[in-house]
Design a protein around this motif. Structure first.
Motif, PDB file in Angstrom:
ATOM      1  N   LEU A   1      74.490  23.361 106.104  1.00 43.88           N
ATOM      2  CA  LEU A   1      73.629  23.523 107.282  1.00 43.88           C
ATOM      3  C   LEU A   1      72.419  22.618 107.092  1.00 43.88           C
ATOM      4  CD1 LEU A   1      72.673  24.953 109.917  1.00 43.88           C
ATOM      5  CD2 LEU A   1      71.563  26.650 108.430  1.00 43.88           C
ATOM      6  N   ILE A   2      72.139  21.761 108.075  1.00 46.01           N
ATOM      7  CA  ILE A   2      70.963  20.899 108.048  1.00 46.01           C
ATOM      8  C   ILE A   2      70.000  21.379 109.119  1.00 46.01           C
ATOM      9  CG2 ILE A   2      70.077  18.558 108.366  1.00 46.01           C
ATOM     10  CD1 ILE A   2      72.687  17.480 107.309  1.00 46.01           C
ATOM     11  N   VAL A   3      68.736  21.532 108.735  1.00 43.67           N
ATOM     12  CA  VAL A   3      67.702  22.000 109.651  1.00 43.67           C
ATOM     13  C   VAL A   3      66.714  20.864 109.891  1.00 43.67           C
ATOM     14  CG1 VAL A   3      65.900  23.707 110.071  1.00 43.67           C
ATOM     15  CG2 VAL A   3      67.922  24.337 108.706  1.00 43.67           C
ATOM     16  N   GLY A   4      66.574  20.438 111.149  1.00 40.26           N
ATOM     17  CA  GLY A   4      65.625  19.375 111.469  1.00 40.26           C
ATOM     18  C   GLY A   4      66.136  18.456 112.555  1.00 40.26           C
ATOM     19  N   GLY A   5      65.232  17.643 113.090  1.00 43.89           N
ATOM     20  CA  GLY A   5      65.607  16.738 114.166  1.00 43.89           C
ATOM     21  C   GLY A   5      64.995  15.361 114.052  1.00 43.89           C
ATOM     22  N   GLY A   6      64.471  15.022 112.871  1.00 44.31           N
ATOM     23  CA  GLY A   6      63.886  13.706 112.653  1.00 44.31           C
ATOM     24  C   GLY A   6      64.864  12.759 111.978  1.00 44.31           C
ATOM     25  N   ASP A   7      64.348  11.606 111.535  1.00 44.24           N
ATOM     26  CA  ASP A   7      65.205  10.597 110.911  1.00 44.24           C
ATOM     27  C   ASP A   7      65.924  11.132 109.674  1.00 44.24           C
ATOM     28  OD1 ASP A   7      65.093   8.125 112.406  1.00 44.24           O
ATOM     29  OD2 ASP A   7      62.972   8.037 111.908  1.00 44.24           O
ATOM     30  N   SER A   8      65.216  11.886 108.834  1.00 47.87           N
ATOM     31  CA  SER A   8      65.844  12.363 107.601  1.00 47.87           C
ATOM     32  C   SER A   8      67.018  13.289 107.897  1.00 47.87           C
ATOM     33  CB  SER A   8      64.824  13.084 106.724  1.00 47.87           C
ATOM     34  OG  SER A   8      63.877  12.182 106.208  1.00 47.87           O
ATOM     35  N   ALA A   9      66.821  14.245 108.806  1.00 44.53           N
ATOM     36  CA  ALA A   9      67.890  15.188 109.139  1.00 44.53           C
ATOM     37  C   ALA A   9      69.094  14.468 109.728  1.00 44.53           C
ATOM     38  CB  ALA A   9      67.369  16.240 110.120  1.00 44.53           C
ATOM     39  N   VAL A  10      68.842  13.580 110.676  1.00 47.29           N
ATOM     40  CA  VAL A  10      69.941  12.863 111.338  1.00 47.29           C
ATOM     41  C   VAL A  10      70.634  11.916 110.371  1.00 47.29           C
ATOM     42  CG1 VAL A  10      70.487  11.203 113.163  1.00 47.29           C
ATOM     43  CG2 VAL A  10      68.904  13.082 113.625  1.00 47.29           C
ATOM     44  N   ASP A  11      69.851  11.177 109.587  1.00 53.22           N
ATOM     45  CA  ASP A  11      70.453  10.229 108.642  1.00 53.22           C
ATOM     46  C   ASP A  11      71.304  10.942 107.593  1.00 53.22           C
ATOM     47  OD1 ASP A  11      69.269   8.142 109.949  1.00 53.22           O
ATOM     48  OD2 ASP A  11      67.671   7.825 108.479  1.00 53.22           O
ATOM     49  N   TRP A  12      70.831  12.089 107.095  1.00 58.29           N
ATOM     50  CA  TRP A  12      71.607  12.807 106.084  1.00 58.29           C
ATOM     51  C   TRP A  12      72.867  13.427 106.689  1.00 58.29           C
ATOM     52  CZ3 TRP A  12      71.679  11.311 101.595  1.00 58.29           C
ATOM     53  CH2 TRP A  12      70.526  11.000 100.856  1.00 58.29           C
TER      54      TRP A  12
ATOM     55  N   ILE B   1      62.213  19.196 107.708  1.00 58.24           N
ATOM     56  CA  ILE B   1      61.309  19.515 108.820  1.00 58.24           C
ATOM     57  C   ILE B   1      59.958  18.837 108.659  1.00 58.24           C
ATOM     58  CG2 ILE B   1      62.427  21.686 109.430  1.00 58.24           C
ATOM     59  CD1 ILE B   1      60.418  23.177 107.720  1.00 58.24           C
ATOM     60  N   GLY B   2      59.915  17.772 107.870  1.00 59.03           N
ATOM     61  CA  GLY B   2      58.700  16.989 107.743  1.00 59.03           C
ATOM     62  C   GLY B   2      57.969  17.204 106.431  1.00 59.03           C
ATOM     63  N   PHE B   3      56.805  16.566 106.336  1.00 60.30           N
ATOM     64  CA  PHE B   3      55.995  16.625 105.124  1.00 60.30           C
ATOM     65  C   PHE B   3      54.572  17.046 105.460  1.00 60.30           C
ATOM     66  CE2 PHE B   3      59.379  13.672 104.161  1.00 60.30           C
ATOM     67  CZ  PHE B   3      59.742  14.029 102.873  1.00 60.30           C
ATOM     68  N   GLU B   4      53.931  17.639 104.498  1.00 69.84           N
ATOM     69  CA  GLU B   4      52.514  17.951 104.597  1.00 69.84           C
ATOM     70  C   GLU B   4      51.771  17.003 103.680  1.00 69.84           C
ATOM     71  OE1 GLU B   4      52.570  22.733 105.478  1.00 69.84           O
ATOM     72  OE2 GLU B   4      52.762  22.054 103.399  1.00 69.84           O
ATOM     73  N   SER B   5      50.734  16.359 104.194  1.00 65.59           N
ATOM     74  CA  SER B   5      50.017  15.383 103.385  1.00 65.59           C
ATOM     75  C   SER B   5      48.514  15.553 103.522  1.00 65.59           C
ATOM     76  CB  SER B   5      50.404  13.957 103.794  1.00 65.59           C
ATOM     77  OG  SER B   5      50.025  13.704 105.133  1.00 65.59           O
ATOM     78  N   THR B   6      47.812  15.141 102.481  1.00 66.17           N
ATOM     79  CA  THR B   6      46.354  15.130 102.498  1.00 66.17           C
ATOM     80  C   THR B   6      45.885  13.817 101.877  1.00 66.17           C
ATOM     81  OG1 THR B   6      46.146  16.148 100.307  1.00 66.17           O
ATOM     82  CG2 THR B   6      46.266  17.623 102.217  1.00 66.17           C
ATOM     83  N   ALA B   7      44.670  13.447 102.183  1.00 63.78           N
ATOM     84  CA  ALA B   7      44.124  12.208 101.627  1.00 63.78           C
ATOM     85  C   ALA B   7      43.848  12.342 100.136  1.00 63.78           C
ATOM     86  CB  ALA B   7      42.843  11.832 102.356  1.00 63.78           C
TER      87      ALA B   7
END
Length: 327
Positions: free
Chosen positions: A154-165, A242-248
């Protein structure tokens, strides 16, 4: 030892920047918090195919990294890996920066920040028991495609990573279901077209409600977020993209003008502090396009202007590489 340039980040942008700086006769040091070269490509998705790098119809991330490392090492940059950048000081009389890490200090005339989206980690599932399955069926990255061999995935997501995988694992997994909470995808159009023509079962307007199993993942409960109708899938693995969380991170204290976790730069890729440049996902400017191909050009731009900053007699544009080789 004083470096002409310290490059913060050993991903594709930093590696190509190191090559180009060496090509321009600069002394180079690469500093990265990871213990290996390659950044996200090496650590998050080494098996993933990349399609938008010039001269490669498609290339595995780990193979692209290997070529970039070979290219960068031609001019023998100094490597300081496994070091977390912390503080930055400047000596106006000497016109030198002191970059302090958790291990040592690096003295340099200029800095290129190519650390990507900063301090980052994959967004985790908000489900109460998701954490207990992280080593037994729940994945946020793909280190080895063989982990999914003959699995019901099961793949969860709708961005490039989910679709590419989903596309990449079609011939590896026994079956794949991809769920996305909307009916539009944040992925390249051709990748979505390929997905829709594949054997992957795509369920839009669906979300993950629960994970079930004993020692490892055995079932996933999903639901239609319009009707709230639920269904239970028999699965062996769940890949969450489902994406990444980032900080400076420490950059927030370096007196740099930031846009989120990125550094605002001008046309020369220079920040508001002279001698400090940014490229790749670390840089922000109007109409910015975040592509590896774009980042390579940004690195060249930054290096050429850093060279001129150090030595005003040096040309910003040194000529084409073919001209240099002929000369």
């Amino acid at each position: 030892m004083i470096s002409d340039i310290v490059i913060v980040g050993a991903g594709p942008t930093g590696l190509f920047g190191a090559f180009y700086a060496g090509f321009r006769g600069m002394s180079v040091k690469i500093v990265d918090s990871l213990s290996v070269l390659g950044g996200q490509l090496a650590t998050l998705y080494p098996e993933k195919f990349i399609y938008d790098v010039p001269a490669f119809p498609k290339v595995r991330a780990k193979d692209l990294v290997a070529n970039l490392v070979t290219q960068a090492m031609q001019y023998k940059p100094a490597l300081s890996l496994g070091e977390r950048v912390q503080r930055l000081d400047y000596d106006p009389e000497q016109r030198l920066y002191s970059l302090h890490t958790d291990r040592q200090s690096h003295i340099t005339r200029t800095i290129l920040i190519a650390s990507g989206i900063g301090s980052f980690q994959p967004k985790r599932l908000a489900l109460e028991n998701a954490g207990q399955f992280e080593r037994s069926g729940v994945y946020y990255t793909v280190g080895d495609v063989e982990d999914f061999r003959n699995k019901r995935l099961l793949i969860v997501g709708g961005g490039d990573s989910a679709v590419d995988w989903a596309n990449a694992l079609c011939d590896v997994a026994q079956s794949i279901t991809l769920i996305h909470r909307r009916d539009t995808f944040r992925a390249h159009e051709k990748s979505v077209e390929k997905l829709m023509c594949s054997s992957v079962r795509v369920l839009t307007f669906h979300e993950l409600k629960a994970i079930e199993g004993n020692d490892r993942v055995e079932r996933a409960v999903i639901y239609d977020n319009r009707s709230q109708a639920e269904q239970t899938l028999e699965v062996d693995a769940i890949l969450v993209n489902i994406g990444f969380e980032s900080t400076a991170g420490p950059l927030a204290h370096w007196e740099l003008k930031l846009r989120g976790a990125a550094i605002e730069v001008d046309a020369t890729m220079c920040s508001n502090r002279p001698g400090i440049y940014a490229a790749g996902d670390s840089a922000w400017y109007p109409a910015k396009i975040k592509l590896i191909a774009t980042a390579f050009g940004e690195a060249c731009n930054a290096i050429n202007h850093a060279k001129h900053f150090i030595d005003p007699k040096a040309r910003v544009f040194p000529g084409h590489s073919t001209d240099v080789i002929k000369g």
